[in-house]
Design an enzyme around this catalytic site. Sequence first.
Site, PDB file in Angstrom:
ATOM      1  N   ILE A  15      35.566  37.222  45.490  1.00 33.88           N
ATOM      2  CA  ILE A  15      35.673  35.825  45.072  1.00 33.88           C
ATOM      3  C   ILE A  15      36.814  35.085  45.778  1.00 33.88           C
ATOM      4  O   ILE A  15      36.765  33.872  45.910  1.00 33.88           O
ATOM      5  CB  ILE A  15      35.789  35.708  43.535  1.00 33.88           C
ATOM      6  CG1 ILE A  15      35.436  34.277  43.088  1.00 33.88           C
ATOM      7  CG2 ILE A  15      37.177  36.138  43.052  1.00 33.88           C
ATOM      8  CD1 ILE A  15      35.107  34.150  41.628  1.00 33.88           C
ATOM      9  N   ASN A  28      44.327  37.115  32.227  1.00 35.90           N
ATOM     10  CA  ASN A  28      44.812  37.600  30.940  1.00 35.90           C
ATOM     11  C   ASN A  28      45.544  36.434  30.260  1.00 35.90           C
ATOM     12  O   ASN A  28      45.800  35.408  30.879  1.00 35.90           O
ATOM     13  CB  ASN A  28      45.693  38.845  31.101  1.00 35.90           C
ATOM     14  CG  ASN A  28      46.918  38.582  31.954  1.00 35.90           C
ATOM     15  OD1 ASN A  28      47.658  37.629  31.739  1.00 35.90           O
ATOM     16  ND2 ASN A  28      47.137  39.426  32.950  1.00 35.90           N
ATOM     17  N   VAL A  37      40.481  41.402  39.651  1.00 35.31           N
ATOM     18  CA  VAL A  37      40.214  40.097  40.246  1.00 35.31           C
ATOM     19  C   VAL A  37      41.403  39.166  40.047  1.00 35.31           C
ATOM     20  O   VAL A  37      41.797  38.433  40.960  1.00 35.31           O
ATOM     21  CB  VAL A  37      38.924  39.488  39.639  1.00 35.31           C
ATOM     22  CG1 VAL A  37      38.729  38.049  40.080  1.00 35.31           C
ATOM     23  CG2 VAL A  37      37.714  40.322  40.032  1.00 35.31           C
ATOM     24  N   ASP A  38      41.993  39.188  38.872  1.00 38.50           N
ATOM     25  CA  ASP A  38      43.153  38.336  38.567  1.00 38.50           C
ATOM     26  C   ASP A  38      44.282  38.582  39.561  1.00 38.50           C
ATOM     27  O   ASP A  38      44.831  37.648  40.155  1.00 38.50           O
ATOM     28  CB  ASP A  38      43.611  38.623  37.135  1.00 38.50           C
ATOM     29  CG  ASP A  38      44.671  37.657  36.617  1.00 38.50           C
ATOM     30  OD1 ASP A  38      44.798  36.538  37.152  1.00 38.50           O
ATOM     31  OD2 ASP A  38      45.358  38.027  35.645  1.00 38.50           O
ATOM     32  N   GLY A 127      35.186  44.255  33.672  1.00 38.04           N
ATOM     33  CA  GLY A 127      36.005  45.294  34.297  1.00 38.04           C
ATOM     34  C   GLY A 127      36.813  46.021  33.241  1.00 38.04           C
ATOM     35  O   GLY A 127      36.270  46.693  32.352  1.00 38.04           O
TER      36      GLY A 127
END
Length: 180
Positions: A15, A28, A37-38, A127
């Site tokens: 992404i 989060n 991903v974060d 995830g």
Amino acid sequence: MRIKNTELRCENGDITKVKTDVIVNAANSSLLGGGGVDGAIHRTGGPLILDECRKIVDRQGSCPVGEAVITTGGKLPAKFVIHTVGPVWSYGKNNEEEKLRKCYRNSLKIAEDKQLESIAFSNISTGTYGFPKETAGRAALDEVKKYFIQTPDTTIREVVFVCLDDENFEIYEELLESEK
């Protein structure tokens, strides 16, 4: 698949490389970056994203599950990042599906408010948060479809579900194909 004037599609990939107006980060509640991903979005996008997240936290505190906020895209190809906090899967005991739907709904509302034309979603909560991928995919697609049916004059013309793993990609491909 197309709903009114909006094209919905999926792709397998990263992404942080997607060229849409905005990407949606599975954040989060601290908004300060993390794993998966974060973490990739924060690392690739650079310190400007974290700076804006800190300002949001200073102003409102943490971001509750289902809510969403927007920051710059920093060094990402996307102009903006919407950070939404998905639910941790508790075997359906804590209304997780509705909370997940709220992530998609609130992200689309923010994109619409900014009059953006394209949005890319990561696979929120599938995830580390353990949400079953097929259940999450169905909820995501259903909520996005509902949004465009209820918002006929939307500026959003493209929705991309960006799947990091093959299993999610196959689920989204099958779901989108079954809707045609």
